[in-house]
Design a protein around this motif. Structure first.
Motif, PDB file in Angstrom:
ATOM      1  N   ASP A 101      -8.407   4.526  -7.955  1.00  0.00           N
ATOM      2  CA  ASP A 101      -7.856   4.543  -6.752  1.00  0.00           C
ATOM      3  C   ASP A 101      -8.404   4.987  -5.484  1.00  0.00           C
ATOM      4  O   ASP A 101      -7.795   5.269  -4.608  1.00  0.00           O
ATOM      5  N   ASN A 126       1.285   8.951  -6.385  1.00  0.00           N
ATOM      6  CA  ASN A 126       1.602  10.414  -6.355  1.00  0.00           C
ATOM      7  C   ASN A 126       2.796  10.724  -7.250  1.00  0.00           C
ATOM      8  O   ASN A 126       2.559  11.950  -7.640  1.00  0.00           O
ATOM      9  N   TYR A 170      -9.805   8.258  -4.871  1.00  0.00           N
ATOM     10  CA  TYR A 170     -10.043   9.489  -4.362  1.00  0.00           C
ATOM     11  C   TYR A 170     -11.355  10.041  -4.526  1.00  0.00           C
ATOM     12  O   TYR A 170     -11.769   9.705  -5.408  1.00  0.00           O
ATOM     13  N   LYS A 213       0.937   3.961  -2.919  1.00  0.00           N
ATOM     14  CA  LYS A 213       0.753   5.225  -2.965  1.00  0.00           C
ATOM     15  C   LYS A 213       1.663   5.905  -3.376  1.00  0.00           C
ATOM     16  O   LYS A 213       1.411   7.374  -3.990  1.00  0.00           O
ATOM     17  N   ALA A 238       0.646  -1.276  -0.151  1.00  0.00           N
ATOM     18  CA  ALA A 238       0.072  -0.110   0.239  1.00  0.00           C
ATOM     19  C   ALA A 238       0.751   1.300   0.060  1.00  0.00           C
ATOM     20  O   ALA A 238       0.532   2.281  -0.781  1.00  0.00           O
ATOM     21  N   TRP A 239       1.944   1.243   0.656  1.00  0.00           N
ATOM     22  CA  TRP A 239       2.886   2.300   0.895  1.00  0.00           C
ATOM     23  C   TRP A 239       3.593   2.705  -0.444  1.00  0.00           C
ATOM     24  O   TRP A 239       3.701   3.887  -0.952  1.00  0.00           O
TER      25      TRP A 239
END
Lengths: 197, 368
Positions: free
Chosen positions: A137, A77, A139, A73, A69-70
């Protein structure tokens, strides 16, 4: 245990460990980069920029949380940063023009990855980024608006137009037509769905 | 179900978690990117080291290099009592047993002040080399006739030509200290990578040249031949190929290590001195032998590589204790640490070394 060792190697900037981490998450990250990009070349560029961030910040990773997940992300980004860095003449439309334009609803059967990717990559950059962020994703429109420095209305209109464009393209794809069933369902409350953010 | 939701779902499911085969050229690009980043971090360090060296030299010239001109004259004027009969002058004479300037009698014995004033500066300077070779025999004398020395070149009774024994101040000003020294070193070390510490001892032999920038700060460089033995291992993640399952590399590399170090003397008492030093090393890999054990069947592959170079890719740190044996030779022990700033070797291991050097330091033979 395995990934832990790779991560500790990456913290020490050990190249072999970095290679292992890169290989381990290559497919997952490339999947993200491809759908945010226009093609493989751009995707590979975003991928490596993302991994550079990962390698440079891996000491900040909290081992209590899932690494995938990190990494994901950071990769998303990076793709957003890449979009913003290359943003030149993108215009955002307001939702009001398009809110009532939905005429058809389509129920899709499974489509091949390549075809779906090609469709997303065919979108204009501003549609593609909003569609990716919102539809895939997760958002919200508020988050998209803040991240891309646009209005919530613009985020909604871009999402709407992206969907519309995708539907058009799917309809135009002859071989795909057989795979999907078009149903008239335009009375569905579009705007309600749009505003879930 | 809403159509848009279906569309989103279709793309989310269709585009997520797809298996994209690994494309090695992408890693090659990534590796280049990391190399470039490493270089960016190495170069500021290199430049800051150069700047530190330049600053040290500058400080040396500003604070330690005091002007020497007319020193002799000023001393003569201050120490007029040393001058005895007419036209006589002895300044640099010292007693054989003491290093102090020869002053047999503190009371002024000069009789002719005007005579001293009339001595041209150039004459005094010309006299200096002659006088510096005069030593006192036995009880000594109070003065030497300038005219006598000038005219017949012979020494008066009781004076002889002996070894040079000027005053301490004279020594500082008239003799250039030995700035160059040679160091022969041998050092056992243990090489390690991020994944393992070698259980074998590597050896180093080298020749270094040291140049004293100031009394305390010196610059040294040279060539060290090093044999680095180290292991490196990891765990594979792919289902096939060399990285499937655990793998290990046993490396045996012959390296020329060219260090450039800045040394600082932190402590000195009698014959004992403590130094710290830091600098950068370049590695020229003469020969690299790797034995790679990998894959499910623990397949062993031998590889040999030559010609790799890593310019200023290793940082050196050391602390040394040095003991003077005689005026020329000193012995030293110097624990050291070598930390890589870039990946070293074919598998780019984080190769660091820690060991202890045994040093033989020989000062240059010639005085200036």
């Amino acid at each position: 245990m395995l990934v832990k060792e790779i991560i500790s190697g990456c913290i020490r900037k050990d190249r072999a460990s970095q290679h292992l981490l890169y290989k381990e998450f290559y497919s997952y990250c490339m999947g993200i980069c491809k759908r945010y990009s226009i093609g493989d070349f751009e995707a590979a560029d975003v991928l490596n920029n993302g991994f550079l961030k990962i390698f440079n910040n891996i000491d900040k990773y909290d081992p209590a949380k899932p690494i995938k997940a990190w990494i994901g992300k950071i990769m998303v980004n990076t793709a957003i940063d890449h979009y913003r860095a290359n943003l030149r003449f993108t215009t955002y439309d307001d939702i009001s023009e398009y809110e009532q334009n939905g005429k058809e609803a389509i129920v899709y059967e499974q489509m091949a990855y390549k075809e779906l990717l090609m469709l997303v990559q065919s979108l204009s950059p501003s549609y593609r980024i909003v569609f990716n962020m919102y539809a895939i994703d997760g958002y919200s429109h508020d988050e998209i608006a803040k991240t891309l420095n646009i209005s919530v209305g613009s985020s909604k209109s871009n999402l709407f137009k992206a969907r519309q464009r995708l539907q058009e393209m799917i309809r135009d794809m002859e071989p795909l037509n057989a795979k999907m069933k078009v149903v008239s369902n335009h009375e569905q409350n579009i705007s309600k769905n749009e505003r879930r953010a | 179900m809403k159509d848009e939701h279906n569309l989103d779902k279709l793309f989310k499911e269709g585009l997520d978690e797809i298996d994209i085969p690994f494309h090695e050229p992408d890693w090659a690009e990534m590796s280049k990117k990391l190399d470039q980043q490493d270089k960016k971090t190495i170069f500021p360090l290199w430049w800051s080291l150069c700047a530190a060296a330049a600053a040290s030299i500058l400080i040396f010239f500003i604070f330690f290099n005091t002007p020497k001109n007319n020193h002799t004259v000023s001393r003569i004027e201050k120490n007029q009592p040393l001058v005895a009969p007419k036209n006589a002058l002895v300044d640099t004479l010292i007693h054989d047993d003491e290093k102090k300037p020869f002053i047999k009698n503190q009371a002024p014995i000069i009789t002719d002040q005007h005579a001293l004033a009339n001595i041209p500066d150039s004459a005094i300077r010309n006299l200096q080399p002659v006088l510096s070779k005069v030593v006192i025999d036995g009880e000594g004398i109070n003065s030497v006739s300038l005219a006598q020395l000038k005219t017949d070149g012979k020494l008066p009774a009781g004076l002889s030509i002996g070894k040079l024994r000027p005053s301490e101040k004279e020594l500082r000003n008239s003799i250039t200290p030995n700035r160059l020294s040679l160091t022969v070193m041998a050092a056992p070390d243990i090489s390690s990578t991020s994944s393992s510490v070698s259980n074998k001892v590597s050896t180093n032999f080298g020749l270094m040249i040291n140049y004293a920038l100031t009394k305390k700060i010196g610059l040294s460089t040279g060539v060290i031949y090093a044999k680095k033995i180290y292991d490196y291992n990891g765990f594979g993640t792919s289902s096939s190929g060399y990285s499937a399952g655990p793998w290990q590399v046993n490396a045996d590399c012959k390296v020329l290590d060219i260090p450039v170090n800045l040394n600082y003397q932190v402590f000195k008492k009698r014959s004992l001195a403590v130094n710290v030093s830091a600098g950068l090393s370049s590695y020229i890999m003469l020969n690299e032998k790797y034995q790679l054990t990998s894959g499910p069947a623990s397949m062993v592959t031998n590889e040999e590589v030559t010609g790799n170079k890593y310019f200023m890719g290793i940082a050196n740190f050391s602390v040394g204790v040095e003991r003077k044996v005689n005026s020329r030779l000193s012995l030293g022990l110097q624990p050291f640490l070598k930390v890589p700033l870039t990946g070293i070797g074919k598998y780019e291991g984080n190769l660091s070394s820690a060991g202890i050097s045994v040093l033989f330091n020989i000062k240059s033979l010639s005085n200036n």
